[in-house]
Design an enzyme around this catalytic site. Structure first.
Site, PDB file in Angstrom:
ATOM      1  N   ASP A  49      39.914 -89.131  37.784  1.00  0.00           N
ATOM      2  CA  ASP A  49      39.018 -90.242  38.573  1.00  0.00           C
ATOM      3  C   ASP A  49      39.478 -89.048  39.347  1.00  0.00           C
ATOM      4  O   ASP A  49      40.858 -87.901  39.639  1.00  0.00           O
ATOM      5  CB  ASP A  49      40.223 -91.350  39.026  1.00  0.00           C
ATOM      6  CG  ASP A  49      40.002 -91.747  39.647  1.00  0.00           C
ATOM      7  OD1 ASP A  49      38.731 -92.554  40.617  1.00  0.00           O
ATOM      8  OD2 ASP A  49      40.865 -92.298  41.419  1.00  0.00           O
TER       9      ASP A  49
ATOM     10  N   GLU B 257      35.448 -86.754  37.418  1.00  0.00           N
ATOM     11  CA  GLU B 257      34.554 -87.117  38.528  1.00  0.00           C
ATOM     12  C   GLU B 257      34.454 -86.283  39.795  1.00  0.00           C
ATOM     13  O   GLU B 257      35.723 -86.207  40.433  1.00  0.00           O
ATOM     14  CB  GLU B 257      35.263 -89.152  38.897  1.00  0.00           C
ATOM     15  CG  GLU B 257      34.450 -89.048  40.503  1.00  0.00           C
ATOM     16  CD  GLU B 257      34.974 -90.277  41.335  1.00  0.00           C
ATOM     17  OE1 GLU B 257      34.259 -90.818  42.013  1.00  0.00           O
ATOM     18  OE2 GLU B 257      36.061 -90.251  40.632  1.00  0.00           O
TER      19      GLU B 257
HETATM   20  C1  NOJ Z   1      37.420 -93.218  42.052  1.00  0.00           C
HETATM   21  C2  NOJ Z   1      37.182 -94.733  41.483  1.00  0.00           C
HETATM   22  O1  NOJ Z   1      35.396 -94.498  41.064  1.00  0.00           O
HETATM   23  C3  NOJ Z   1      36.952 -95.622  42.693  1.00  0.00           C
HETATM   24  O2  NOJ Z   1      36.340 -96.915  41.505  1.00  0.00           O
HETATM   25  C4  NOJ Z   1      38.366 -95.597  43.277  1.00  0.00           C
HETATM   26  O3  NOJ Z   1      38.720 -96.219  44.001  1.00  0.00           O
HETATM   27  C5  NOJ Z   1      39.171 -93.936  43.626  1.00  0.00           C
HETATM   28  N1  NOJ Z   1      38.732 -93.326  42.824  1.00  0.00           N
HETATM   29  C6  NOJ Z   1      40.376 -94.286  43.841  1.00  0.00           C
HETATM   30  O4  NOJ Z   1      40.578 -93.680  42.607  1.00  0.00           O
END
Ligand code: NOJ
Length: 553
Positions: A201, A243
Site C-alpha cells: 500500500d 500501489e
Molecule cells: C490505498 C488504499 O487503496 C486505500 O483504500 C487506503 O485508504 C489508503 N491506501 C490508505 O491506506
C-alpha cells in the site's frame, strides 16, 4: 523460468473478507466463509487472490489502519483459520497475496500509543513529530475534501504528528532502521504462514523522506530493493505488487533498471486513459499510455485493473478528458468523490450494457499486464450510492436469491446487501448466473481460460497496430514465434477496418480464438475486419489455434 515468474501470466481476484462470505452468521464475512467459496473461485479460473487487510484494526479505513501486524482480526477468524485458508487455496493451485499497509499504522496501535505517551519511549521515533505546526501542514493530503491537514496536534504528546492519509493513520518513520527491520519482520511472518507476496500500500509515501522541514520529499528507491531482496531470500517466488500512482518517467525507478525492485506495479496511466477511451471512443491517449509504460525489465509486470475498492482516480487526465469521463460515467455529483474521481462500480457506469462490459473486460484481459479482477465484477454487481464515500462499492458479494443474497444467515449484515432494482441480489447473483450458459459469469470463465492460454499477452512484446480509426485499438503480441492479435471497437457503431497485422509465418490465417469467425490476410498484406458496435476479436496469427507446445519452442 516461465513457472517461476508465475505473476507474468496470472489472473488475480481481489476481495475483502468482511463482505465476501459469512460462515458464522454474525453478519461479517470470515475465513471459514471464504474457504467455502474457494471452489467457486477455482472454477472461475483465477490463479491468485489478493486479500485486503484482515489484521486487527479499529476499521476506520476498511482495515487500512492496522493495530496489530501479527494477527487476524477476531471477527474474521484466527491465525489458525488463516493458515487453513492459505493451505486450501494452495491445494487448488491458487496463490494468496495480502495487503501490506506499512506507510502508517492505526492511531490505536500500541506503538503509537506508547510514542505519544512518552517522548523517551522506544517507539517515539517510529513516527514523525514536530513541536510546532509545520508550514507545509496544509499540503499533500491524499483525501482532499475529507482531510484538512497532514499534521495533527496530539495533546498527550504535546506535539504534531505527520499523517499522509486520515488523522487516525499516523505515518511510520519508514527511514528509521528499526521501522525498516520491523517491516521485513512483518513480511517474513506472513510468508511463513503461506502467502505468495504482498500488495504494498502507498509505496511512494513509504519511500518518501518525511518531516516538518520536508517540502519536496526525496524518494529512497533503495528501500524497494531491500524489500525485494528480503522476500526473495525468504521465498523465491514471492512477489511485491506496488500501489504507486506514478508517471511513466518514474516507472523504472519502481521496477529497478535491472528488475531488482518491485515485481509488479498497478498501471494507473493505462487505467485512466482506458476509462477515457471507453467514455469518448478515442483510443489515442490509451495507445500513448501503453507505449509510454511499455519499457520495463523482462521480469517486471504491470497489474491491470478496471475498478478497485477506491474511487476511479482521474487525476492523470487533462481537465477536458476528465470532464468527458465524469459526464459519461459519473454525471451526478453523488457519483463523484469531491473532484477526485468516480466512486461507482463498473456495471452501473456502463448502464449494465452487456456489450460494453464484455468490451471493457476483453480490454482488461488483453492489455499488457496481469489482470486484477474485483469481487462481484464477474457477475456485474452494482453500487449503493446511499452509502458514504468509497463504501458504496464495497457491499457484500451476491451469491444467490436467498435472504441477504446468501452472504450471511444474520438478519442484518454489517454492510447492507444491495436489494431491489436492476442490481439487487434478487437479479444479480452467482447462483442464477452459474446455471445460465449465456451469463456474464460464464462468459468471464471462458475469457479467463482463453487469457491463460495466451501467454503471449503476459510475456510477449506488444505493438500498437494502426487500424486507421481512433475508435479501434489493435494490439499484436509476439512471444517465442507465436503471435496474438487483439482488436477492439470502442464505438457504439459497427465499423470496418483494414489493418496490417505484421508477419504471419507463412499462413494468411488469423484464427479467431473465441468464435468460428476467422479472417485472412489478403495479398495486399491487410486483413479486413467487420466489427460490430463495441465488438472485439482475439486472433492467433498464422493459422494456429493453440500455442505451439512448449517442448516445440
Ligand atoms: C490505498 C488504499 O487503496 C486505500 O483504500 C487506503 O485508504 C489508503 N491506501 C490508505 O491506506
Amino acid at each position: 523460468m516461465i513457472n517461476d515468474l508465475w505473476y507474468k501470466n496470472a489472473v488475480v481476484y481481489c476481495l475483502n473478507l468482511s463482505t465476501f462470505m459469512d460462515a458464522d452468521g454474525d453478519g461479517v464475512g470470515d475465513f471459514k466463509g471464504l474457504m467455502r467459496r474457494l471452489d467457486y473461485l477455482h472454477g472461475l479460473g483465477i490463479t491468485a487472490i489478493w486479500l485486503m487487510p484482515f489484521q486487527p484494526s479499529p476499521g476506520r479505513d476498511h482495515g487500512y489502519d492496522v493495530s496489530d501486524y501479527y494477527n487476524v482480526d477476531p471477527r474474521y477468524g484466527t491465525l489458525g483459520d488463516f493458515v487453513e485458508f492459505t493451505h486450501a487455496a494452495k491445494s487448488r493451485g491458487i496463490r494468496v497475496i495480502i495487503d501490506l499497509v506499512v506507510n502508517h499504522t492505526s492511531d490505536q496501535h500500541p506503538w503509537f500509543q506508547e510514542a505519544r505517551r512518552d517522548p523517551k519511549s522506544r517507539h517515539r521515533d517510529w513516527y514523525v513529530w514536530s513541536d510546532r505546526k509545520p508550514a507545509n501542514a496544509g499540503t499533500g493530503m491524499v483525501f482532499p475534501g475529507v482531510q484538512k491537514t497532514t499534521w495533527t496536534h496530539d495533546k498527550l504528546a504535546k506535539a504534531y504528528y505527520f499523517h499522509r492519509f486520515y488523522e487516525f493513520q499516523p505515518d511510520l518513520n519508514t527511514s528509521h532502521p528499526e521501522v525498516h527491520a520491523e517491516i521485513l519482520k512483518i513480511m517474513g511472518f506472513w510468508i511463513e504462514l503461506g502467502v505468495a507476496g504482498f500488495r504494498m500500500d502507498a509505496v511512494p509515501f513509504i519511500i518518501s523522506g518525511k518531516g516538518p522541514e520536508v517540502d519536496r520529499p526525496v524518494e529512497h528507491f533503495d528501500m524497494l530493493r531491500s524489500f525485494r531482496e528480503f522476500v526473495q531470500w525468504r521465498q523465491g517466488d514471492a512477489v511485491l505488487l506496488a500501489e504507486a500512482n506514478i508517471l511513466p518517467q518514474d516507472d523504472l525507478k519502481y521496477f529497478g533498471d535491472d528488475g531488482d525492485r518491485m515485481h509488479m506495479c498497478f498501471n494507473f496511466q493505462v487505467n485512466q486513459t482506458l476509462f477515457y477511451a471507453l467514455a469518448s471512443a478515442d483510443t489515442r491517449p490509451l495507445a500513448k499510455a501503453l507505449n509510454a509504460t511499455e519499457p520495463r525489465p523482462a521480469t517486471a509486470q504491470w497489474g491491470l485493473f478496471l475498478r478497485n475498492h477506491d474511487e476511479l482516480d482521474l487525476g492523470r487526465l487533462t481537465e477536458k478528458q476528465r470532464r468527458t469521463v465524469f459526464a459519461a460515467f459519473g454525471p451526478d455529483p453523488c457519483m463523484q468523490l469531491y473532484d477526485r474521481g468516480i466512486r461507482r462500480r463498473l456495471a452501473p457506469m456502463l448502464d449494465g450494457d452487456r456489450r460494453r462490459m464484455e468490451l471493457a473486460y476483453s480490454l482488461l484481459f488483453t492489455l499488457p499486464g496481469t489482470p486484477v479482477l474485483r469481487y462481484g465484477d464477474e457477475i456485474g454487481m452494482g453500487d449503493d450510492l446511499s452509502l458514504p464515500e468509497r463504501e458504496c462499492a464495497r457491499t457484500p458479494m451476491q451469491w444467490s436469491t436467498e435472504p441477504n443474497g446468501g452472504f450471511t444467515k444474520a438478519k442484518t449484515p454489517e454492510v447492507p446487501v444491495i436489494s431491489g432494482g436492476p442490481y439487487g441480489f434478487e437479479r444479480i447473483n452467482a447462483a442464477i448466473q452459474r446455471r445460465n450458459p449465456e451469463s456474464l459469469l460464464n462468459w468471464m470463465e471462458r475469457i479467463i481460460r482463453m487469457r491463460k492460454e495466451c501467454p503471449e499477452i503476459g510475456w510477449g512484446r506488444f505493438a500498437v497496430i494502426d487500424a486507421g480509426d481512433p475508435g479501434v485499438l489493435a494490439l499484436r503480441y509476439d512471444w517465442r514465434n507465436n503471435a496474438v492479435l487483439v482488436v477492439h471497437n470502442l464505438k457504439d457503431k459497427p465499423c470496418e477496418v483494414a489493418l496490417d497485422p505484421g508477419p504471419t509465418g507463412g499462413s494468411p490465417r488469423l484464427t479467431n480464438l473465441l468464435s468460428e469467425d476467422h479472417a485472412d490476410v489478403g495479398e495486399d498484406g491487410r486483413a479486413c475486419l467487420v466489427l460490430e458496435a463495441y465488438g472485439y476479436r482475439w486472433f492467433r496469427v498464422g493459422g494456429l489455434d493453440y500455442i505451439l507446445r512448449r517442448s516445440d519452442l
